[in-house]
Design an enzyme around this catalytic site. Structure first.
Site, PDB file in Angstrom:
ATOM      1  N   SER A  15       0.965  -1.446   0.042  1.00  0.00           N
ATOM      2  CA  SER A  15      -0.047  -0.043  -0.060  1.00  0.00           C
ATOM      3  C   SER A  15       0.683   1.277   0.015  1.00  0.00           C
ATOM      4  O   SER A  15       0.339   2.475  -0.028  1.00  0.00           O
ATOM      5  CB  SER A  15      -1.073   0.013   1.161  1.00  0.00           C
ATOM      6  OG  SER A  15      -0.208   0.266   2.272  1.00  0.00           O
TER       7      SER A  15
ATOM      8  N   LYS B 128      -6.026   3.912   9.337  1.00  0.00           N
ATOM      9  CA  LYS B 128      -5.108   4.948   8.636  1.00  0.00           C
ATOM     10  C   LYS B 128      -5.757   6.128   8.663  1.00  0.00           C
ATOM     11  O   LYS B 128      -5.010   7.143   8.864  1.00  0.00           O
ATOM     12  CB  LYS B 128      -4.745   4.137   7.091  1.00  0.00           C
ATOM     13  CG  LYS B 128      -3.992   3.103   7.051  1.00  0.00           C
ATOM     14  CD  LYS B 128      -4.105   2.583   5.558  1.00  0.00           C
ATOM     15  CE  LYS B 128      -3.057   1.421   5.414  1.00  0.00           C
ATOM     16  NZ  LYS B 128      -2.992   1.054   3.949  1.00  0.00           N
TER      17      LYS B 128
END
Ligand SMILES: Nc1ncnc2c1ncn2[C@@H]1O[C@H](COP(=O)(O)OP(=O)(O)OP(=O)(O)O)[C@@H](O)[C@H]1O
Ligand SMILES: [Mg+2]
Length: 801
Positions: free
Chosen positions: A678, A721
């Site tokens: 990611s 996140k």
């Protein structure tokens, strides 16, 4: 029998009779005797040996000496240092003293030699044979006579010599020996010898018998002693038996009280019967006893079912203990409601997943409280052996039931709320897969008859309410995950933390430290500062710790200054209590360094921001990734590089720019292993920034996987996140377009403060990252059904999925 006379020196002997053919040493000490010997030696003559009637007589007179003796040769003389002599003599022939020659120095005698007269009649032969047989036995019985005596005598054929030889070997009285010497007829001599031998044999036998009897006597007393000792031991043992018996009775009572199901009761009684027959102190008995105790100690009795739960009250308890978490609490009350209705737990197992300190364990405790049940918790972290769940078979030394049965025993009830903590930290290895055993534990279709290897009997786990907890989901085996309903606790926003601190942590910690509300007041600003400058976490564990520290410091002051003291904690005094702030809020006004971009990671500790740095140095096109990057991450760096090369001209770079440069990609905090795809777009952006010498917008962060052609693929853990980015002060967040659907899950006050920029291609990412405008490619479309790549890395690493 003929005779002839000779004159010879005489050696009177004490306690010895010398026979013809006998060779033996004599010790001579008396002066007279020594003179006699010297005389004989000087004239090369023989010597006459005859025994004294009384051996103790030192000055024997002629009348004190037997007339019959033996003429002997002197073979050797040895003068000893003390003046005495050792003489080796050999008997030759019988002789008889006729008269003593007048001689004042030593004895000298006139002797009649006696010649033997053998007649080998059958009687004599028979006699010889009888003597031989008895002598044989005699020698064997008498250890003092050497065995070669038999050999030495067997070959002698002359009866007189035979008799003399045997006589010389025998041990008996001087008197008798003398008589034998005086018996001149060989037949008579053999006869006499035989009778002496026989009586000696008798004596020997009796001696042996007495010996035997004495030995037996001794043995008997030893035996008695030994038996007595045994009796003592047995009595002691009998005492133990008594003890053992009371033990057995206790066990029996225990089994009775345990209210076991019938077949288990039978098993326990059978085992008890076996135990009763065992040696009380044996290892076997200990094993059997421990086993029975386990059976008896387990809670078998069925208690209250799930029907008693009062939902509104349960809701109240959950609210009392936990701030926020509305969705989770709602789902839990639903679960309880279903249980109340169906009276059995048949639904999926609840798994509370989230970073540390978000209240997973304490939620479990609240659930137990809400249901009025006991709470028990076991940690599965580091469990890698199936036997830890299911127990060891009893044949193993020190075998015990597995953690499940141990937990049940500890709880003391058959229906506790059973928390399986850290289910994601369980490992499989060669000792078997613990997750397969857990499957059986958690499956409502199977767990009414859970079989622990140690117990051997089935235990009904269907009344137990299992709750699992995990930090991350990707390391939970899929079949287990399928049986669970995952309730995510992604972490708290600053506002929520504030609420928890004010409404839960402070009211809990203040009285715990013996303080009252009046003693300590923490202003909102101070709390905010604690949250931001002293902790950086998803949960509230460190916050709780800092508050506890504050309380401790205040306690000290209160103790010094009196109970009425009141302390107000403001941001300005915070430093005095908690030390220098550990974290400073990043300032995003100033420009970011060239080649630096902010990415987002999702770890078991929650979301995390991470800075990615790229440095371009002269070289020959090498890509150097550092900071403990995993394979997937390195590949994603390669992909980013390939993407940038393919778009070189758009960024205003020469086509072969890479041939002259090396590219160093670093992610700080080098000690923490990092992996996952990611960070792809972040690395690409950092590369562009470094190559074009253009800084990024400081308030931007991003997450997304990058393909070689510049497409942006979705990622996991967006909620965590975003919370991390918010904590970090990020206001622009670039996310994969496909993750847009996750935005509604994000707490509203966070959403309010962050602007989201969905990106389908790298061009979108570039556009939102820089103030500067780069050339863009034609629009590309992304296939809708592309799934994110699955990552199998299970090491505890910063997982950037
Ligand atoms: N929403 C909440 N309301 C009130 N207190 C909370 C809340 N969340 C957490 N806490 C408190 O935070 C502390 C830590 O929580 P807990 O031990 O349950 O964390 P956890 O999620 O089990 O962490 P770990 O994964 O490390 O086991 C506890 O004292 C708990 O009461
Ligand atoms: Mg916990």
């Amino acid at each position: 029998m003929g005779s002839e006379k000779i004159v010879l020196p005489l050696l009177p002997l004490r306690d010895i009779v010398v026979f013809p053919f006998m060779v033996l040493p004599l010790f001579v000490g008396r002066e007279k005797s020594i003179l006699a010997l010297e005389k004989s030696m000087s004239e090369k003559k023989s010597v006459f040996l005859s025994a004294q009637r009384n051996s103790s007589n030192n000055e024997p007179q002629p009348t004190d000496i037997y007339e019959t003796g033996t003429i002997a040769n002197i073979l050797q003389i040895l003068k000893l240092t003390d003046g005495t002599m050792k003489v080796l003599v050999e008997g030759l022939q019988r002789g008889r003293i006729e008269s003593f020659v007048k001689n004042s120095d030593y004895f000298e005698v006139e002797i009649n030699r006696i010649h033997e007269n053998d007649q080998l009649t059958p009687e004599v032969k028979a006699l010889m044979r009888s003597v031989g047989t008895v002598f044989d036995q005699y020698v064997k019985l008498n250890q003092k006579i050497p065995l070669d005596a038999i050999a030495a005598s067997t070959n002698i054929l002359e009866p007189h010599r035979y008799a003399d030889t045997i006589a010389s070997y025998m041990v008996f009285q001087t008197q008798e020996k003398q008589e034998l010497l005086e018996t001149l007829n060989p037949r008579d001599r053999l006869n006499k010898l035989l009778s002496i031998l026989k009586s000696e044999m008798e004596v020997l036998k009796i001696e042996k018998r007495v010996h035997g009897r004495v030995r037996k006597q001794m043995e008997r007393s030893q035996k008695e002693f030994y038996l007595n000792e045994q009796i003592k031991a047995i009595q002691k043992e009998l005492g133990k038996r008594d003890e053992f018996k009371t033990d057995m009775d206790e066990l029996k009572q225990k089994i009775k009280k345990a209210k076991m199901p019938k077949e288990i009761h039978e098993k326990a009684t059978k085992e008890l019967k076996r135990l009763e027959l065992m040696q009380p102190m044996s290892a076997e008995a200990t094993v059997a006893r421990t086993y029975i105790e386990w059976l008896a100690d387990l809670p078998w009795k069925k208690g209250a079912g799930a029907g008693k739960i009062k939902i509104p009250e349960a809701q109240k308890i959950l609210d009392q203990d936990h701030y926020g978490l509305e969705k989770v609490k709602e789902r839990i009350t639903e679960h309880l409601a279903v249980m109340k209705l169906v009276k059995k737990i048949k639904g999926p197992i609840i798994c509370l997943a989230g970073p540390p300190g978000v209240g997973k364990t304490s939620l479990g405790q609240s659930i137990a409280k809400a249901m009025g049940r006991k709470f028990i918790r076991i940690s599965l972290g580091g469990v890698r052996d199936e036997a830890e769940i299911r127990g060891h078979r009893r044949t193993y030394i020190g075998a015990l039931p597995g953690k499940i049965i141990q937990g049940i025993k500890k709880s003391g009830v058959h229906n506790p709320v059973f928390m399986l903590d850290e289910i994601d930290k369980m490992n499989a290895d060669f000792r078997g897969d613990p997750s397969s055993a857990l499957l059986e534990v958690l499956d409502p279709e199977q767990n009414f008859s859970f079989n622990d290897h140690y117990l051997e009997v089935d235990y009904d786990l269907s009344n137990v309410l299992f709750i699992c907890t995990a930090n991350v989901l990707h390391s939970i085996p899929q079949p287990l995950l399928d049986r669970m309903e995952v309730l995510r606790l992604p972490g708290y926003t600053d506002q929520e933390k504030m609420g928890i601190a004010k409404n839960f942590l402070l009211p809990k910690k203040v009285p715990e430290h013996g303080l009252t509300k009046k003693n300590i007041e923490i202003t909102d600003k101070a709390l905010d500062s604690i949250i931001h400058n002293y902790t950086r976490e998803s949960g509230v564990r460190n916050l709780e710790r800092e508050i506890a520290t504050l309380c401790r410091k205040v306690v000290k002051i209160v103790v010094e200054k009196g109970k009425k003291t009141s302390i107000k904690i403001t941001p300005s005094v915070l430093k005095n209590f908690l030390g220098i702030p550990k974290f400073t809020r990043p300032e995003h006004e100033g420009p970011l360094e060239i080649g630096t971009a902010t990415g987002l990671a999702w770890t078991e500790f929650g979301g995390e921001t991470l800075s990615i740095e790229v440095s371009v140095i002269s070289g020959n096109g090498k890509l150097v990734p550092t900071g403990q990057l995993g394979d997937v991450m390195k590949e994603s760096a390669q992909a980013a590089m390939t993407y940038v090369r393919s778009r070189a001209s758009d960024f205003g770079m020469s086509k072969n720019f890479y041939q002259k440069n090396d590219f160093h990609i670093h992610i700080p905090e080098g000690a923490v292993p990092k992996d996952g795809p990611s960070a792809g777009i972040t690395m690409a952006v950092a590369l562009v920034s470094a190559l074009t010498k253009t800084p990024l917008r400081p308030e931007v962060a991003m997450t997304g996987e990058l393909t070689l052609t510049g497409k942006v693929l979705p990622i996991g853990g967006l909620k965590e996140k975003v919370l991390a980015a918010h904590r970090f002060g990020i206001t622009r967040l670039i996310i994969p377009a496909e993750n847009e659907k996750d935005i509604p899950d994000i707490p509203e006050n966070v959403r309010k403060n962050i602007e989201f920029f969905p990106a389908t291609t790298m061009d979108d990412v570039i556009k939102h990252s820089f103030h500067k405008k780069f050339k863009t490619k034609k629009k590309i479309t992304v296939p809708k059904n592309k799934k994110p790549a699955k990552i199998s890395s299970k090491q505890p690493s910063l997982h950037l999925s």
